[in-house]
Design a protein around this motif. Structure first.
Motif, mmCIF file in Angstrom:
data_model
loop_
_atom_site.group_PDB
_atom_site.id
_atom_site.type_symbol
_atom_site.label_atom_id
_atom_site.label_comp_id
_atom_site.label_asym_id
_atom_site.label_seq_id
_atom_site.Cartn_x
_atom_site.Cartn_y
_atom_site.Cartn_z
ATOM 1 N N ASN A 7 0.830 -1.196 0.000
ATOM 2 C CA ASN A 7 0.000 0.000 0.000
ATOM 3 C C ASN A 7 0.872 1.257 0.000
ATOM 4 O O ASN A 7 1.751 1.412 0.852
ATOM 5 N N ILE A 8 0.610 2.164 -0.938
ATOM 6 C CA ILE A 8 1.447 3.355 -1.086
ATOM 7 C C ILE A 8 1.322 4.313 0.095
ATOM 8 O O ILE A 8 2.294 4.993 0.438
ATOM 9 N N PHE A 9 0.158 4.376 0.724
ATOM 10 C CA PHE A 9 -0.041 5.294 1.841
ATOM 11 C C PHE A 9 0.740 4.815 3.071
ATOM 12 O O PHE A 9 1.390 5.608 3.743
ATOM 13 N N LYS A 10 0.691 3.529 3.307
ATOM 14 C CA LYS A 10 1.446 2.952 4.417
ATOM 15 C C LYS A 10 2.949 3.052 4.162
ATOM 16 O O LYS A 10 3.723 3.412 5.057
ATOM 17 N N LEU A 11 3.366 2.769 2.938
ATOM 18 C CA LEU A 11 4.781 2.829 2.588
ATOM 19 C C LEU A 11 5.335 4.242 2.787
ATOM 20 O O LEU A 11 6.399 4.422 3.376
ATOM 21 N N ALA A 12 4.610 5.242 2.325
ATOM 22 C CA ALA A 12 5.070 6.623 2.464
ATOM 23 C C ALA A 12 5.198 7.007 3.936
ATOM 24 O O ALA A 12 6.179 7.644 4.336
ATOM 25 N N ARG A 13 4.220 6.620 4.732
ATOM 26 C CA ARG A 13 4.275 6.934 6.178
ATOM 27 C C ARG A 13 5.446 6.230 6.835
ATOM 28 O O ARG A 13 6.221 6.840 7.582
ATOM 29 N N GLN A 14 5.629 4.954 6.544
ATOM 30 C CA GLN A 14 6.717 4.190 7.151
ATOM 31 C C GLN A 14 8.079 4.728 6.726
ATOM 32 O O GLN A 14 8.993 4.830 7.548
ATOM 33 N N GLU A 15 8.218 5.074 5.446
ATOM 34 C CA GLU A 15 9.493 5.620 4.974
ATOM 35 C C GLU A 15 9.802 6.967 5.616
ATOM 36 O O GLU A 15 10.960 7.326 5.768
ATOM 37 N N ALA A 16 8.752 7.697 6.001
ATOM 38 C CA ALA A 16 8.949 8.971 6.686
ATOM 39 C C ALA A 16 9.297 8.761 8.162
ATOM 40 O O ALA A 16 9.669 9.720 8.845
ATOM 41 N N GLY A 17 9.164 7.521 8.641
ATOM 42 C CA GLY A 17 9.464 7.223 10.036
ATOM 43 C C GLY A 17 8.410 7.760 10.994
ATOM 44 O O GLY A 17 8.708 8.113 12.129
ATOM 45 N N ILE A 18 7.172 7.800 10.525
ATOM 46 C CA ILE A 18 6.073 8.362 11.308
ATOM 47 C C ILE A 18 5.129 7.246 11.727
ATOM 48 O O ILE A 18 4.753 6.410 10.919
ATOM 49 N N THR A 19 4.753 7.232 12.983
ATOM 50 C CA THR A 19 3.790 6.247 13.470
ATOM 51 C C THR A 19 2.388 6.632 13.015
ATOM 52 O O THR A 19 2.136 7.781 12.618
ATOM 53 N N GLN A 20 1.469 5.685 13.124
ATOM 54 C CA GLN A 20 0.081 5.993 12.785
ATOM 55 C C GLN A 20 -0.473 7.082 13.697
ATOM 56 O O GLN A 20 -1.215 7.948 13.233
ATOM 57 N N GLU A 21 -0.116 7.043 14.967
ATOM 58 C CA GLU A 21 -0.614 8.047 15.905
ATOM 59 C C GLU A 21 -0.170 9.446 15.498
ATOM 60 O O GLU A 21 -0.964 10.393 15.460
ATOM 61 N N VAL A 22 1.117 9.586 15.178
ATOM 62 C CA VAL A 22 1.647 10.889 14.764
ATOM 63 C C VAL A 22 1.011 11.319 13.447
ATOM 64 O O VAL A 22 0.630 12.473 13.269
ATOM 65 N N ALA A 23 0.874 10.381 12.514
ATOM 66 C CA ALA A 23 0.264 10.696 11.219
ATOM 67 C C ALA A 23 -1.159 11.208 11.404
ATOM 68 O O ALA A 23 -1.558 12.185 10.754
ATOM 69 N N CYS A 24 -1.914 10.574 12.270
ATOM 70 C CA CYS A 24 -3.288 11.031 12.523
ATOM 71 C C CYS A 24 -3.295 12.477 13.005
ATOM 72 O O CYS A 24 -4.130 13.281 12.572
ATOM 73 N N GLY A 25 -2.364 12.820 13.872
ATOM 74 C CA GLY A 25 -2.272 14.197 14.352
ATOM 75 C C GLY A 25 -1.913 15.165 13.245
ATOM 76 O O GLY A 25 -2.517 16.234 13.105
ATOM 77 N N LEU A 26 -0.950 14.814 12.436
ATOM 78 C CA LEU A 26 -0.520 15.684 11.334
ATOM 79 C C LEU A 26 -1.612 15.864 10.284
ATOM 80 O O LEU A 26 -1.736 16.935 9.682
ATOM 81 N N LEU A 27 -2.368 14.811 10.048
ATOM 82 C CA LEU A 27 -3.382 14.812 8.988
ATOM 83 C C LEU A 27 -4.776 15.176 9.485
ATOM 84 O O LEU A 27 -5.730 15.177 8.711
ATOM 85 N N LEU A 28 -4.883 15.440 10.786
ATOM 86 C CA LEU A 28 -6.163 15.774 11.421
ATOM 87 C C LEU A 28 -7.194 14.660 11.229
ATOM 88 O O LEU A 28 -8.377 14.913 10.969
ATOM 89 N N ILE A 29 -6.723 13.425 11.348
ATOM 90 C CA ILE A 29 -7.604 12.253 11.292
ATOM 91 C C ILE A 29 -7.932 11.880 12.731
ATOM 92 O O ILE A 29 -7.043 11.791 13.578
ATOM 93 N N LYS A 30 -9.203 11.656 13.005
ATOM 94 C CA LYS A 30 -9.652 11.467 14.388
ATOM 95 C C LYS A 30 -9.115 10.215 15.071
ATOM 96 O O LYS A 30 -8.839 10.231 16.250
ATOM 97 N N ASP A 31 -8.998 9.117 14.313
ATOM 98 C CA ASP A 31 -8.508 7.896 14.954
ATOM 99 C C ASP A 31 -7.705 7.032 13.982
ATOM 100 O O ASP A 31 -7.777 7.202 12.771
ATOM 101 N N ARG A 32 -6.949 6.107 14.566
ATOM 102 C CA ARG A 32 -6.096 5.227 13.769
ATOM 103 C C ARG A 32 -6.906 4.308 12.871
ATOM 104 O O ARG A 32 -6.406 3.856 11.840
ATOM 105 N N THR A 33 -8.146 4.012 13.227
ATOM 106 C CA THR A 33 -8.967 3.114 12.418
ATOM 107 C C THR A 33 -9.150 3.668 11.008
ATOM 108 O O THR A 33 -9.046 2.934 10.027
ATOM 109 N N THR A 34 -9.399 4.957 10.907
ATOM 110 C CA THR A 34 -9.574 5.586 9.592
ATOM 111 C C THR A 34 -8.293 5.485 8.776
ATOM 112 O O THR A 34 -8.318 5.078 7.611
ATOM 113 N N LEU A 35 -7.154 5.837 9.390
ATOM 114 C CA LEU A 35 -5.875 5.747 8.697
ATOM 115 C C LEU A 35 -5.582 4.305 8.299
ATOM 116 O O LEU A 35 -5.120 4.038 7.192
#
Length: 161
Positions: A7-35
């Motif tokens: 998955n390209i979205f997961k790959l980009a996040r992982q390559e950036a060294g960002i956790t799902q929790e941090v990504a949710c904060g940066l992207l203004l996503i309410k919870d990890r389930t959506t991400l």
């Protein structure tokens, strides 16, 4: 990239060294389930969210691959890009450009009359493949991100896609 790299979205996040929790904060996503739904191909994010992912993850290639993989227009016309280091991409682009220069006379000969005849069709297909290859190599080079790493004498810039 979906098939080659997962998955390209997961790959980009992982390559950036960002956790799902941090990504949710940066992207203004309410919870990890959506991400997680985006990262498991259950839901396709909209253009605006993909743009925010590109910025947050410093991954221009993500936007290109999103359109190539998830839109009919992208599937029809966008060539796959190569994910390599800048040196490799530069050499690849030069090689593809040189290949295109090699067929320059054939392109002119076939297209000067605005018609591709039956006996020119095979050569035309080969020529358009060369054009597609140079476009793919060029896009790959354009999508390289510059990363800055500290060095002893200041900043060292490194390019990655």
């Amino acid at each position: 990239m979906k098939k080659e790299y997962g998955n390209i979205f997961k790959l980009a996040r992982q390559e950036a060294g960002i956790t799902q929790e941090v990504a949710c904060g940066l992207l203004l996503i309410k919870d990890r389930t959506t991400l997680s739904r985006y990262e498991n191909d259950q839901v396709i994010p909209n253009d605006e969210l993909v743009y925010e992912m590109m910025k947050a993850y410093r991954a221009k290639w993500l936007g290109y691959e999103y359109f190539r993989l998830y839109t009919k227009i992208g599937q029809a016309i966008f060539p796959p890009i190569f994910r390599r280091k800048v040196g490799h991409l530069t050499l690849m682009f030069k090689k593809e450009r040189d290949d295109l220069i090699d067929i320059d006379r054939d392109l002119v000969r076939m297209s000067y009359d605005d018609l591709i005849t039956e006996d020119e069709e095979e050569a035309w297909k080969s020529s358009t493949k060369e054009i597609r290859d140079v476009v793919a190599a060029g896009m790959s080079l354009l999508l390289v991100e510059i990363e800055k790493e500290p060095s002893q004498g200041g900043n060292l810039e490194r390019a990655c896609i």
